[in-house]
Scaffold this motif. Structure first.
Motif, short mmCIF file in Angstrom:
data_model
loop_
_atom_site.label_atom_id
_atom_site.label_comp_id
_atom_site.label_asym_id
_atom_site.label_seq_id
_atom_site.Cartn_x
_atom_site.Cartn_y
_atom_site.Cartn_z
N LEU A 5 52.45 12.53 -0.46
CA LEU A 5 51.31 11.75 -0.99
C LEU A 5 50.29 12.60 -1.76
N VAL A 6 50.58 13.88 -1.91
CA VAL A 6 49.65 14.73 -2.69
C VAL A 6 49.57 14.19 -4.12
N VAL B 122 43.48 8.03 5.68
CA VAL B 122 44.74 7.26 5.65
C VAL B 122 45.77 8.03 6.47
N GLU B 123 46.17 7.44 7.57
CA GLU B 123 47.19 8.07 8.42
C GLU B 123 48.43 7.18 8.46
N PHE B 124 49.57 7.80 8.56
CA PHE B 124 50.81 7.03 8.63
C PHE B 124 51.77 7.74 9.56
N SER C 177 55.65 2.90 0.37
CA SER C 177 54.98 2.67 -0.92
C SER C 177 53.55 2.15 -0.71
N ALA C 178 53.33 1.43 0.38
CA ALA C 178 51.96 0.93 0.65
C ALA C 178 51.02 2.12 0.92
N VAL D 32 46.61 5.70 -0.66
CA VAL D 32 46.05 7.05 -0.90
C VAL D 32 45.54 7.14 -2.34
N LYS D 33 46.30 6.59 -3.26
CA LYS D 33 45.87 6.61 -4.67
C LYS D 33 44.55 5.85 -4.84
#
Ligand SMILES: Cc1cc2nc3c(=O)[nH]c(=O)nc-3n(C[C@H](O)[C@H](O)[C@H](O)COP(=O)(O)O)c2cc1C
Ligand SMILES: [Fe+2]
Ligand SMILES: [Fe+2]
Length: 407
Positions: A275-276, A376-378, A384-385, A390-391
């Protein structure tokens, strides 16, 4: 490097340290660092600041003194603006060579001369406003500048030529070549030293920014023609440039800083790493410059420099043993030590079991006056969500950063 007359009877002598050592045992100096010392010659001769016995510096200094016909054994005064060993390490040997040179330093400086070098005789303590008359129109006036960055620090000023010997203040990393003054540097040289001044400030001076402001206030009223620091280039075309630069850097301390974001990420198995790009895309769409670093791979001195001037900080890291990914905990600790406060912050990261990094980060930074937007943790691999979220959050941060940055 040769001795160089910077004003009538005032010479810069010095050595570049390029042996691959770390500065203060921890900061990378791939382009070296210069140790600058100065000779002021009236009827008497004063040496302003010393050097450390490091990378052959004493040999170089002795050769340069000889080239301007200064016999090291006949120096009358040694001014110690600051006792950190990069400027005093050679003191024991210097004393042996020149036992007659009287040492002038602050009261706190004298205590350090004793504790580091066992020297008590021939030490004169000075305070703000005290003057040393060297004869032939040359004088030195002392200005205490405590905690920039050690408690004993002072600056010395030569009024006839308007030279401020500022020691570490207004200094920078980087070896100095034949281009010694600001007006001798190419645009490239200026860009290099500006970058290395910021990195030096963030690494060495940042935690003492309120004292930098106090020291600069004390310079009001002095006619400064040349700023001669103990590291880096000298300023004569426009000494105000480096003073303003230092004032702006000092202002970053409490936040906000520039409308920029520093993103530091670390990842064990690549889940957080995925997600960077989402974060950098979000920033790019908002046209906010971003400085990206991976921890522990990238050099902490550069992370600090980028974070110092960034209003926004983004951390990408997973949970590790119920807490932050340890290399990130180290980065956060360094940001706190340097007092990088008042920032706008966002974090994202993966966890496997029940998480913990979010809470750890919030607790450790509770006193940093950081404003967090929701982390935001996953669990495991991001979907994709998560990418979209994150974006979106990075864009949200960019908006806040643009609004709140220094003008
Ligand atoms: C040594 C180790 C310790 C971990 N500790 C925790 C933990 O305390 N809590 C948790 O929720 N997950 C923990 N995890 C799981 C990681 O957070 C998870 O694998 C995550 O996806 C790693 O993200 P990364 O791929 O970005 O490294 C641990 C993983 C490892 C390898
Ligand atoms: Fe220092
Ligand atoms: Fe220094």
């Amino acid at each position: 490097m040769r001795a160089r007359e910077i004003a009538g009877g005032i010479y810069r002598i010095g050595a570049n340290i390029t042996n691959g050592d770390l500065f203060e045992g921890m900061w990378a100096i791939p382009d070296g660092v210069s140790l600058n010392a100065y000779i002021v010659r009236g009827e008497k001769t004063a040496l302003v600041d010393l050097i450390r016995d490091w990378d052959d510096a004493p040999m170089k200094i002795r050769d340069q003194l000889a080239s301007i016909s200064v016999d090291v054994k006949k120096i009358d005064y040694l001014i110690l603006n600051h006792l950190e060993p990069d400027h005093t390490g050679w003191l024991g040997m210097f004393r042996d060579l020149c036992p007659g040179a009287e040492i002038l330093t602050t009261v706190k400086g004298a205590a350090l001369v004793k504790s580091f070098y066992g020297i008590e005789d021939g030490v004169r303590t000075v305070k703000t406003g005290d003057t040393l008359d060297l004869g032939a129109g040359k004088k030195l006036v002392f200005v205490e500048a405590p905690n920039v960055h050690w408690p004993e620090t002072m600056l010395s000023y030569e009024p006839s030529a308007g030279v401020l010997f500022s020691c570490d203040a207004f200094g920078s990393y980087g070896s100095v070549g034949a281009e010694l003054f600001d007006d001798e540097l190419s645009a490239e040289g200026h860009a290099f030293f500006e970058k290395e001044t910021l990195r030096y400030y963030a690494n060495i001076v940042a935690g003492f920014s309120s004292f930098v402001e106090k020291a600069i206030a004390k310079l009001e009223g002095l006619e400064i023609n040349i700023i001669a620091p103990s590291h880096g280039i000298l300023w004569k075309e426009n000494p105000r440039t480096i003073i303003s630069r230092y004032l702006r850097y000092a202002a970053y301390a409490k936040g906000p800083a520039e409308p920029e974001v520093t993103l530091v990420w670390g990842s064990m198995y690549g889940n957080t790493e995925k997600l960077v790009e989402a974060a950098t895309e979000g920033l790019k769409e908002s046209a906010v410059p971003v400085h990206v670093f991976q921890t522990p791979h990238d050099d902490i001195s550069r992370i600090l420099a980028a974070a110092w001037k960034s209003t926004g900080l983004i951390f990408g890291m997973p949970t590790y043993e119920y807490k932050m990914f340890p290399p990130m905990a180290h980065v956060i600790d360094e940001l706190g030590r340097k007092k990088i406060f008042g920032r706008k912050v966002f974090r994202f990261g993966s966890f496997g079991w029940s998480g913990g990094a979010a809470k750890d980060l919030a607790e450790i930074t509770a006193k940093f006056n950081w404003t967090f937007i929701e982390q935001v943790e996953f669990s495991g691999c991001p979907g994709s969500a998560d990418y979209e979220l994150v974006k979106t959050r990075a864009k949200e941060l960019a908006g806040i950063v643009k609004q709140s940055a220094l003008q």
